[in-house]
Each structure stands twice: as C-alpha cells, then as structure tokens.
Scaffold this active site. Structure first.
Site, PDB file in Angstrom:
ATOM      1  N   GLY A 285       0.818  -1.218   0.000  1.00  0.00           N
ATOM      2  CA  GLY A 285       0.000   0.000   0.000  1.00  0.00           C
ATOM      3  C   GLY A 285       0.844   1.257   0.000  1.00  0.00           C
ATOM      4  O   GLY A 285       0.598   2.199  -0.758  1.00  0.00           O
TER       5      GLY A 285
ATOM      6  N   GLU B 184       5.495   2.680   8.852  1.00  0.00           N
ATOM      7  CA  GLU B 184       4.782   1.409   8.686  1.00  0.00           C
ATOM      8  C   GLU B 184       5.769   0.341   8.198  1.00  0.00           C
ATOM      9  O   GLU B 184       5.607  -0.841   8.477  1.00  0.00           O
ATOM     10  CB  GLU B 184       3.609   1.574   7.718  1.00  0.00           C
ATOM     11  CG  GLU B 184       2.488   0.576   7.960  1.00  0.00           C
ATOM     12  CD  GLU B 184       1.224   0.849   7.143  1.00  0.00           C
ATOM     13  OE1 GLU B 184       1.286   0.789   5.908  1.00  0.00           O
ATOM     14  OE2 GLU B 184       0.171   1.108   7.750  1.00  0.00           O
TER      15      GLU B 184
ATOM     16  N   LYS C 271      -7.786  -2.594  14.730  1.00  0.00           N
ATOM     17  CA  LYS C 271      -8.918  -2.788  13.808  1.00  0.00           C
ATOM     18  C   LYS C 271      -9.922  -3.765  14.403  1.00  0.00           C
ATOM     19  O   LYS C 271     -11.123  -3.524  14.395  1.00  0.00           O
ATOM     20  CB  LYS C 271      -8.429  -3.393  12.482  1.00  0.00           C
ATOM     21  CG  LYS C 271      -7.791  -2.451  11.511  1.00  0.00           C
ATOM     22  CD  LYS C 271      -7.671  -3.168  10.162  1.00  0.00           C
ATOM     23  CE  LYS C 271      -6.548  -2.635   9.320  1.00  0.00           C
ATOM     24  NZ  LYS C 271      -6.255  -3.428   8.131  1.00  0.00           N
TER      25      LYS C 271
HETATM   26  O1  F6P Z   1      -2.923   0.793   7.587  1.00  0.00           O
HETATM   27  C1  F6P Z   1      -2.881  -0.478   7.051  1.00  0.00           C
HETATM   28  C2  F6P Z   1      -3.054  -0.485   5.586  1.00  0.00           C
HETATM   29  O2  F6P Z   1      -3.112  -1.798   5.171  1.00  0.00           O
HETATM   30  C3  F6P Z   1      -1.949   0.263   4.821  1.00  0.00           C
HETATM   31  O3  F6P Z   1      -0.797  -0.482   4.688  1.00  0.00           O
HETATM   32  C4  F6P Z   1      -2.639   0.556   3.529  1.00  0.00           C
HETATM   33  O4  F6P Z   1      -1.952   1.489   2.775  1.00  0.00           O
HETATM   34  C5  F6P Z   1      -3.980   1.017   4.049  1.00  0.00           C
HETATM   35  O5  F6P Z   1      -4.244   0.172   5.161  1.00  0.00           O
HETATM   36  C6  F6P Z   1      -5.106   0.977   3.071  1.00  0.00           C
HETATM   37  O6  F6P Z   1      -5.346  -0.316   2.593  1.00  0.00           O
HETATM   38  P1  F6P Z   1      -6.244  -0.566   1.338  1.00  0.00           P
HETATM   39  O7  F6P Z   1      -5.603   0.058   0.159  1.00  0.00           O
HETATM   40  O8  F6P Z   1      -6.351  -2.059   1.203  1.00  0.00           O
HETATM   41  O9  F6P Z   1      -7.606   0.049   1.577  1.00  0.00           O
END
Ligand code: F6P
Length: 545
Positions: free
Chosen positions: A273, A359, A510
């Site tokens: 991400g 991260e 989460k």
């Molecule tokens: O914060 C955790 C995370 O998985 C990040 O690494 C990522 O950029 C963000 O959430 C958004 O994730 P997604 O693109 O799957 O919505």
C-alpha cells in the site's frame, strides 16, 4: 543470498562492533572541528545521481565512519537483498509476497519474472488503460450520468491509497489541469466526506475508490456514503457506472460494491500500500497531470531504482541516507528524523514519508522472529520551510534532543516572485549552517551580550543534517525523491533484518474497533469485558452521545 537465519545477528557483525568502538571516539567530536580539519569536507561528503544532489558533510561522521557503515551494509547482505527484491523473490516473508514496486516503473521491454511470468507487460496494460481513462476525463469525453462534463474528482482511500495520491497531487499541482477540482477523502470521520463534497454537484463528480483490499473499513464506509450522496441526486443505480471507478486488487469485492470491473484499474499483491502511488492507485495523479507527466514521474522513479541497484554504496544516495539514519538511531540514540522540504508544493511529503518509513520499519522482531537488539525505525515528522522555523526549530537548535534533519530545496522555483526564492533558499543554507556550527559563548559575549543572558543565546551546534537539492520540482524529480526514500527505508530494514513490507501492527486496533463499535451501537448494555478504563469510556460515550 544469506537467509534471515544465516545472517549474523546485528550486534555480532564485525562492522557493528567496530562502529561501537569508533562511536566512542567520535561521539564528542564537533562538526566545527571536523570542518576545520578538512577544508574540502563540504565537497567531499557529497554525492549526486540523476540530478539529485546530496550534501551529507554536516553529519557527525568521518571517513572511517563511512567506511564502517558501508562495511555494515555489505556484511548485512544489503547488496544481495537488493538483488532479491529486483528479482521478485518473496522477501516479504510474513505475507509470503514479492516486493516489486520497482516493476511499476520498469520501462516497456524490461522483464521481471515472478512465478514464471513476466509482470512488466501487465503493468503497461494497466498504464495504458489508465491513460485512456485519464484523457477521457481531462478532455470531457467521459460524461456523467446526466450528460454533464466531469469537473470534480474525489479520491476515496486511506493510508497508501490516500497519502501517495494526495501528496503527489499537491506536489505536482503546478502541472495539473486547473479546470478540474480534486479532493481526497480518507478519514472515517464523516466530516472529511461532508466537507469534501459540500460544494460539489453529483452530476459533475467522479469518485475514485482506491483500496488494495477493497475491504478497508474507512474507505468502504466513505465509498457507501459517496454512493448514497450521488444517488440521492442522480436517482438511478445505473449512475454508479459513470460516477464510480475502482482501483483495487480485489475484483470480487469491487463487483459486490456495484462497480463494473470494466471500470476497475487493477494492481497486484506484490505492491505494498505504501509503495503504490505509481500503480493504478496513482489514477487521480494521472487525471490531474496527464499521462505524459505521469510517465515522466515513473521514469524518475526508475532512474533512482537503477542508481540504487547499480551504484557502489559509497556513492549510492539511498544507501547513504539509510546508513546515516542507522548511525543516529542506533549509536546516538536519536529518536526522530525531521523532513524539512523548502518547497510549498511538498507540504504533504513529510506525512507521506511517515507511512512509508514508519509502517515499513516500525518493527520489533527480526525476520527469524527474534526480538531486535537495537532500536529500529525512527519517528519521521516535519513541515515545509520556512513555517517550521517559527514553531519547532527552537527545539532542534537548542533543545536537549538530537534531531537529524533532511533539508530539501530546489535551484529554481515554479513560481518566480521577486526575491522569494532566494530568500527561501537562504533559509535552507542558514538553518543547516546554524545547526552544525552553532554559536559559542565567546561569540555571544563578543556581541556585547550581558553575562547572565549568554547561556540562553548559545547554540551548541553539532546538530546533523543532510541537504538534498534538485533543479526544480518536476514529475520526474518527485519520482526520484520518493524512490530515494523508499530505498533508504529498504536499506535500513535490510540491516535491521526486519520485514519492511508487512504491517501486522495495524491489526489489533482494527479488530478491537469492530468489537467496540457493536457495543456503542447496541441497545443492550455492553458486557463489560474490557479493562476498567475502556469499559467506563464506552459507558460514558453511550450515555452522552
Ligand atoms: O494501515 C494499514 C493499511 O493496510 C496500509 O498499509 C494501507 O496502505 C492502508 O491500510 C489501506 O489499505 P487498502 O488500500 O487495502 O484500503
């Protein structure tokens, strides 16, 4: 390649031990002395690659430090690890994934094989589809459900699906199509969405729902609110096809949301991400600046990739930045790194780097699951100059903490205005000079300062910084800068022998939030199964909401 288990623990590597001894000799040496001893220091401790110039002379290092740090990188298998990444090996071991953001900017014709398949052609197929779409939006050929031209583009995403797009949009605003309005919604706080759309007409608004997983709670909640908002005016489910596109790796969830996969821009599980701004996640960037500029940005990324892969460590910009961070984090006990861009367009760059660096390297165990024996990722923070000078720089200059700083500046501005740019850049050089050399009690006294006031006006100096310079902020330069930090993060993670590409640390919160949400919304009394603090906060909120 040395595997995680073969790799000698960090504290046992010869270069690490030598650095410990060396640190004792250098810890009290002042940059004033180091510069006085070597008049050429300011030219010698520099490196340049594809137009990015790094002056790292104002660091608390000598030639010996540099030699040992480079030796540490070699002993830590950094070279082999770089090759493993570029070859598509599954170096994200906890998720069993390759880490191939470098493939996102590989030119047509290059090949990177993953599980027997060349991934580069698929990257270019998506880029072509993005280009076609971006041109249609920019030219007005893509119309809304009622036939009106699209005037507003709203990116809905969070983390890497937001920070990259918003940072790049702000950074490259100069190149953007000004008759299009761009907004970015990330927070599950309804205010974010409400304020983003309050002055927009749904008939002229296109939502880009950006989510690698398409299951992220914040993004899906905002996407559903966006659909409700749009359909309240547009009335017809069919409008979704004209006003929503998806950027994701998860076609099933995209379809479930009601977006036709014809309007989906894909990417792959080997794009993390926080490494995704140059994948389809960058669609808002491409709509804003146009496909040609977007490809120029990718070319910039690629140039830095090639530099990182092929340049000896002594002259390798990302390696040098990474090594210096290790030096301050693990030897000087510095807790943070300040990112100080002297370029208003880079105002979201520090926020972007926070996710990229923290991260990635905020990890407490090594690849083989053992607790690390040194500190890992420092806290990255910052603000554009000169604003920071009138707020937190006081602490950097005279506080008790050591805060290594990265100053980022440009020879030319995109908005020439009187003396502004020279004044801006004078501040870059002045701040770095003041931090390094400070002002002694003698100097303060010589100015006629009263004795009692002297200690307050002394600047100890010896505060390290890097100065990074480039010609002007173009899409290509932005790509180079981002790749510079991506690979600096990689270098650090490789030496700490941690997994820089997973993010398990976001999971617990989460899960608990989902459970607590049920308790906040339920009509029956919560079961009181949390600790006493959490239980009573839940009770208090329920009573007062
Ligand atoms: O914060 C955790 C995370 O998985 C990040 O690494 C990522 O950029 C963000 O959430 C958004 O994730 P997604 O693109 O799957 O919505």
């Amino acid at each position: 390649m040395q595997t995680a288990t073969q790799l000698v623990p960090l504290g046992d590597r010869p270069a690490w031990k030598a650095l410990q001894t060396h640190f004792q000799q250098i810890r009290d040496r002042h940059l004033r002395e180091l510069f006085a001893e070597d008049p050429a220091r300011g030219e010698r401790f520099t490196a340049e690659a594809s137009g990015i110039f790094l002056d790292y002379s104002k660091n608390r290092i000598t030639d010996e430090t540099l030699k040992l740090l480079v030796q540490l990188a070699e002993e830590s298998g950094v070279r082999e690890k770089i090759e493993a990444m570029f070859r598509g090996e599954k170096i994200n071991i906890t998720e069993n994934r390759a880490v191939l953001h470098v493939a996102l900017r590989a030119p047509k014709g290059e090949s990177i094989i993953l599980d027997g398949e060349d991934v580069v052609p698929a990257v270019h197929t998506v880029l072509d589809k993005m280009s076609d779409f971006a041109e249609r939006v920019r030219s007005g050929a893509w119309r809304g459900h009622t036939g009106k031209r699209i005037r507003n583009v709203v990116n809905i995403g969070i983390g890497g699906s937001d920070l990259g797009p918003v940072m790049a949009y702000e950074a490259l605003k100069h190149y953007s199509q000004r008759d299009l309005t761009f907004r970015f919604v990330s927070n599950v706080d309804g205010t974010d969405f409400a304020e983003a759309v309050q002055d927009l007409d749904p008939e002229e608004t296109l939502f880009l729902v950006a989510s690698k997983t398409f299951t992220t709670l914040e993004t899906m909640t905002n996407a559903h609110s966006a659909r409700d908002w749009a359909l309240t005016k547009l009335g017809d489910e069919k409008a979704v096809a004209k006003h929503f596109v998806a950027i994701s790796t998860n076609a099933k969830e995209v379809t479930k949301f009601g977006i036709d996969t014809a309007n989906m821009f894909g990417f792959w599980d080997w794009v993390g991400g926080r490494y995704s701004m140059d994948s389809a996640i960058g669609l808002s960037t491409m709509v804003a600046i146009g496909p040609e500029n977007f490809r120029a940005m990718l070319a910039g990324f690629h140039e830095m990739d090639v530099h990182f892969r092929t340049t000896p460590f002594e002259k390798n910009l990302p390696v040098l930045l990474g090594l210096l961070t290790i030096w301050y984090t693990d030897f000087f006990d510095a807790q943070t790194v300040a990112i100080l861009p002297y370029e208003q367009y880079l105002k979201r760059f520090p926020a972007y780097l926070q996710q990229l660096t923290m991260e990635s390297n905020g990890k407490h165990v090594t690849l083989d699951g053992r607790h690390v024996t040194t500190d890992t990722g420092p806290i990255y923070w910052g603000e554009p100059g000169t604003n920071g000078q009138h707020s937190f720089y006081q602490l950097i200059h005279q506080g008790t903490r050591l805060i290594p700083c990265d100053f980022i500046g440009f020879y030319k501005t995109l908005n020439p205005l009187g003396r502004h740019h020279d004044m801006l850049m004078a501040n870059v050089f002045a701040q770095a000079e003041a931090l390094a050399f400070g002002k002694t009690a003698e100097e303060v006294k010589a100015e006629g300062t009263a004795d009692w006031l002297v200690p307050h006006r002394v600047f100890e100096g010896n505060r390290p910084s890097n100065t990074i310079l480039a010609e002007v902020l173009t899409p290509a330069v932005l790509g180079k800068l981002v790749a510079l930090y991506e690979h600096a993060v990689f270098t650090q993670g490789a030496i700490w022998n941690i997994d820089s590409f997973d993010q398990w640390g976001v999971e617990l919160g989460k899960v608990l939030a989902t459970r607590i949400l049920g308790e906040l919304e339920s009509s029956s009394a919560p079961d009181g199964s949390h600790d006493s603090s959490t239980n009573s906060l839940i009770q208090r909120y329920r009573k007062n909401k």
